[in-house]
Scaffold this motif. Structure first.
Motif, mmCIF file in Angstrom:
data_model
loop_
_atom_site.group_PDB
_atom_site.id
_atom_site.type_symbol
_atom_site.label_atom_id
_atom_site.label_comp_id
_atom_site.label_asym_id
_atom_site.label_seq_id
_atom_site.Cartn_x
_atom_site.Cartn_y
_atom_site.Cartn_z
ATOM 1 N N TYR A 432 0.831 -1.211 0.000
ATOM 2 C CA TYR A 432 0.000 0.000 0.000
ATOM 3 C C TYR A 432 0.866 1.263 0.000
ATOM 4 C CZ TYR A 432 -4.305 -2.596 1.134
ATOM 5 O OH TYR A 432 -5.399 -3.433 1.101
ATOM 6 N N ASP A 433 2.180 1.098 -0.138
ATOM 7 C CA ASP A 433 3.133 2.211 -0.054
ATOM 8 C C ASP A 433 3.080 2.892 1.308
ATOM 9 O OD1 ASP A 433 4.446 2.217 -2.610
ATOM 10 O OD2 ASP A 433 2.548 2.851 -3.481
ATOM 11 N N LEU A 434 2.839 2.094 2.356
ATOM 12 C CA LEU A 434 2.732 2.629 3.709
ATOM 13 C C LEU A 434 3.708 1.937 4.648
ATOM 14 C CD1 LEU A 434 -1.170 2.666 4.036
ATOM 15 C CD2 LEU A 434 0.275 4.698 3.926
ATOM 16 N N THR A 435 4.087 2.646 5.705
ATOM 17 C CA THR A 435 4.775 1.997 6.817
ATOM 18 C C THR A 435 3.703 1.272 7.633
ATOM 19 O OG1 THR A 435 4.461 3.931 8.226
ATOM 20 C CG2 THR A 435 6.500 3.832 6.935
ATOM 21 N N PHE A 436 4.112 0.476 8.618
ATOM 22 C CA PHE A 436 3.112 -0.232 9.415
ATOM 23 C C PHE A 436 2.260 0.749 10.216
ATOM 24 C CE2 PHE A 436 1.526 -2.708 13.028
ATOM 25 C CZ PHE A 436 0.912 -3.747 12.338
ATOM 26 N N SER A 437 2.891 1.803 10.764
ATOM 27 C CA SER A 437 2.120 2.796 11.524
ATOM 28 C C SER A 437 1.139 3.529 10.612
ATOM 29 C CB SER A 437 3.058 3.795 12.210
ATOM 30 O OG SER A 437 3.825 4.507 11.258
ATOM 31 N N GLY A 438 1.558 3.799 9.372
ATOM 32 C CA GLY A 438 0.661 4.421 8.405
ATOM 33 C C GLY A 438 -0.486 3.503 8.038
ATOM 34 N N PHE A 439 -0.198 2.203 7.992
ATOM 35 C CA PHE A 439 -1.234 1.217 7.686
ATOM 36 C C PHE A 439 -2.297 1.203 8.784
ATOM 37 C CE2 PHE A 439 -3.109 -2.932 6.889
ATOM 38 C CZ PHE A 439 -3.081 -3.022 5.504
ATOM 39 N N LEU A 440 -1.846 1.263 10.042
ATOM 40 C CA LEU A 440 -2.793 1.310 11.162
ATOM 41 C C LEU A 440 -3.656 2.570 11.094
ATOM 42 C CD1 LEU A 440 -0.573 0.158 14.171
ATOM 43 C CD2 LEU A 440 -2.339 -1.162 13.013
ATOM 44 N N MET A 441 -3.083 3.651 10.567
ATOM 45 C CA MET A 441 -3.801 4.917 10.485
ATOM 46 C C MET A 441 -4.858 4.899 9.383
ATOM 47 S SD MET A 441 -2.117 8.693 10.012
ATOM 48 C CE MET A 441 -0.942 8.367 11.319
ATOM 49 N N PHE A 442 -4.490 4.375 8.207
ATOM 50 C CA PHE A 442 -5.387 4.435 7.056
ATOM 51 C C PHE A 442 -6.232 3.172 6.863
ATOM 52 C CE2 PHE A 442 -2.599 7.915 5.738
ATOM 53 C CZ PHE A 442 -3.535 8.820 5.268
ATOM 54 N N VAL A 443 -5.743 2.041 7.334
ATOM 55 C CA VAL A 443 -6.481 0.781 7.177
ATOM 56 C C VAL A 443 -6.623 0.144 8.560
ATOM 57 C CG1 VAL A 443 -6.682 -1.259 5.695
ATOM 58 C CG2 VAL A 443 -5.117 0.570 5.046
ATOM 59 N N PRO A 444 -7.310 0.827 9.483
ATOM 60 C CA PRO A 444 -7.295 0.404 10.888
ATOM 61 C C PRO A 444 -7.909 -0.961 11.151
ATOM 62 C CG PRO A 444 -8.954 2.103 10.543
ATOM 63 C CD PRO A 444 -8.146 2.024 9.286
ATOM 64 N N ASP A 445 -8.982 -1.313 10.425
ATOM 65 C CA ASP A 445 -9.634 -2.595 10.707
ATOM 66 C C ASP A 445 -8.703 -3.769 10.406
ATOM 67 O OD1 ASP A 445 -9.794 -2.027 7.978
ATOM 68 O OD2 ASP A 445 -11.985 -1.987 7.934
ATOM 69 N N ILE A 446 -8.201 -3.828 9.183
ATOM 70 C CA ILE A 446 -7.264 -4.895 8.825
ATOM 71 C C ILE A 446 -5.941 -4.704 9.564
ATOM 72 C CG2 ILE A 446 -5.873 -5.855 6.941
ATOM 73 C CD1 ILE A 446 -8.228 -5.430 5.091
ATOM 74 N N GLY A 447 -5.542 -3.447 9.748
ATOM 75 C CA GLY A 447 -4.283 -3.159 10.430
ATOM 76 C C GLY A 447 -4.231 -3.733 11.830
ATOM 77 N N TYR A 448 -5.311 -3.572 12.589
ATOM 78 C CA TYR A 448 -5.295 -4.076 13.965
ATOM 79 C C TYR A 448 -5.512 -5.587 14.028
ATOM 80 C CZ TYR A 448 -4.576 0.420 16.094
ATOM 81 O OH TYR A 448 -3.996 1.599 16.492
ATOM 82 N N LEU A 449 -6.145 -6.160 13.015
ATOM 83 C CA LEU A 449 -6.180 -7.627 12.923
ATOM 84 C C LEU A 449 -4.760 -8.144 12.694
ATOM 85 C CD1 LEU A 449 -9.346 -8.337 10.703
ATOM 86 C CD2 LEU A 449 -9.058 -8.846 13.134
ATOM 87 N N MET A 450 -4.021 -7.453 11.813
ATOM 88 C CA MET A 450 -2.632 -7.832 11.558
ATOM 89 C C MET A 450 -1.781 -7.665 12.812
ATOM 90 S SD MET A 450 -2.256 -6.161 7.733
ATOM 91 C CE MET A 450 -0.519 -5.843 7.953
#
Length: 480
Positions: A432-450
């Motif tokens: 997604y061209d994101l860091t993991f922290s950026g992923f949690l910010m923009f894709v929180p549902d899947i991010g927090y499952l991950m």
């Protein structure tokens, strides 16, 4: 009773403008379409404006929150880039900047990792996103909330540790870095803050009285509450104003003001019959400058330009909690602005990003394409929930049978845990061209499952290493 009637009529005229060039049938279709999208995607508030010629012919707010009106402010995200581009071109016209000058002329201390290419990074390559900076690097500092006056320069100076993805002037890479640098150039050349320059040279000229590029001296209650969609449900989101990303995505505005901006864009810089922006400036901004898809999609200066059918310019914007879009059709003198207080990269994202296009399709009597069920997002939810359940099950088995489990199985399990952590922490966000922290910010549902899966793997690793040590010690005891 009379007072109630007056209030109802007042609210109606506050929320809607009679659509001079849109018949009632089209008008009703737009309403039905927006209401359907809002209910389907659970978007708390949608504010829209339709421009025809030199007038805002229709505006409306769709919100269950009665405190939100068409005057309520929203973060406009990357729509900000076109404002930054306009400011740069004003300075070019004033003779203070040259498009083909190296960035080092304006920022003599500017460095990147590969200094051989630095002289080829020009104002033009920054404007049309061909400087070589990657999308990934441009999204790295979305969680940098430094609000000091030095925040932007600090970020640009940190580029000395960044490598270019490609050589300057060769390839289009959409990157916030380009517009962060341009924002700093504006400040250095004019000796004004970015906010002050925008106010004096763009906002005030176009009578955008509510727009600003700062949250100082503002009633934050007048900014719509942001939301992120978690599993398709809107959850309040509270992130600070980003001084670091200001020139790339943090101008604050509303539909009324943005409509004035689009009117000027559609009328060669004219607003209320007065020339506010030089036509020559807008012509350069709206001219294809970098190729994205040959003979179809280009990037101008702060605008995407689609020439695949009828020529139109557009841009989407997204910051945590807000999604926006603007479209203009120069030949038809038609424009649409959409501001929402929700963001999503999973369920609801297709609906959020297609609202402006849907409105245009209705106005043009085209069939509005209904977004299909987001199978990819639903599949991702199922996959990660199943992964967590499987991880917990095998962790339970390990705890229950650790005395009899074989060394081979423990080692295989450890390898799998390491692979899961690498995959979820590094590889998936990078897609997604994101860091993991950026992923949690923009894709929180899947991010927090991950994140849950990573935590299980981490503690599983600790437990499995303890089991390995016990197996090893028992083996030593037997040999002794």
């Amino acid at each position: 009773m009379l007072i109630k009637l007056i209030l109802i009529i007042s609210i109606f005229f506050c929320f809607e403008i009679n659509a001079q060039d849109i018949d009632n049938k089209t008008f009703n279709k737009i309403n039905t379409y927006i209401e359907d999208v809002q209910n389907k995607a659970n978007i708390p508030a949608i504010s829209i404006g339709v421009i025809k010629g030199d007038s805002l012919i229709y505006k409306k707010i769709y919100s269950k929150d009665k405190t939100i009106t068409p005057d309520t402010l929203f973060y406009i995200g990357s729509l900000t880039k076109s404002f930054t581009a306009l400011a740069i071109m004003q300075l070019v016209d004033d003779g203070k900047i040259n498009l083909d000058d190296s960035i080092k002329k304006y920022l003599p201390w500017f460095k990147i990792k590969d200094m051989k290419s630095v002289d080829n990074i020009t104002i033009r390559t920054l404007l049309n996103q061909t400087s070589g900076f990657s999308t990934y690097e441009g999204l790295k500092n979305f969680d940098d909330w430094d609000s000091s006056d030095f925040a932007l320069e600090k970020t640009v100076r940190a580029l000395e540790n960044v490598s270019l993805e490609t050589k300057p002037s060769t390839t289009f890479h959409y990157s916030n870095i380009n517009y962060q640098i341009l924002g700093l150039v504006i400040e250095k050349v004019t000796k004004l803050s970015y906010n002050q320059y925008m106010k004096e040279n763009i906002f005030d000229k176009l009578d955008m009285k509510d727009s600003l590029a700062s949250i100082n001296n503002i009633d934050k209650a007048n900014i719509a509450q942001g939301h992120r969609l978690w599993f398709g449900q809107a959850v309040e989101s509270n992130f600070p104003f980003s001084r670091v990303l200001l020139p790339a995505g943090y101008i604050i505005s509303n539909v009324e003001d943005m409509s004035k901006y689009l009117i000027a864009q559609l009328n060669e810089g004219s607003y209320k019959k007065e020339q506010k922006i030089l036509p020559s400036i807008l012509k350069q901004i709206q001219t294809p400058s970098a190729t994205i898809f040959k003979d179809k999609i280009y990037y101008g200066f702060g605008w995407f330009i689609d020439t695949s059918d009828e020529v139109y310019l557009n841009h989407l914007g997204s910051t945590p909690g807000y999604t926006s879009a603007m479209i203009i059709y120069p030949k038809e003198s038609l424009g649409v602005i959409v501001l929402t207080n929700a963001t999503s990269f999973t369920l609801g994202s297709k609906d959020l990003n297609s609202i402006a296009g849907g409105i245009v399709d209705i106005i043009k009597n085209k069939e509005v394409k209904s977004n299909e069920i987001d199978i990819i997002s639903i599949s991702a939810y199922i996959f990660f929930i199943a992964l967590i359940i499987i991880q917990l099950y095998f962790l339970y088995r390990l705890i229950k049978k650790f005395k009899t489990i074989s060394t081979y199985k423990v080692i295989i399990s450890i390898v799998l845990d390491v692979l899961i952590m690498i995959l979820l922490f590094l590889i998936v966000p990078r897609l997604y061209d994101l860091t993991f922290s950026g992923f949690l910010m923009f894709v929180p549902d899947i991010g927090y499952l991950m994140l849950s899966s990573i935590i299980i793997s981490f503690f599983g690793l600790i437990g499995k290493n303890i089991v390995l040590m016990k197996i090893y010690n028992k083996t030593l005891e037997r040999n002794i």
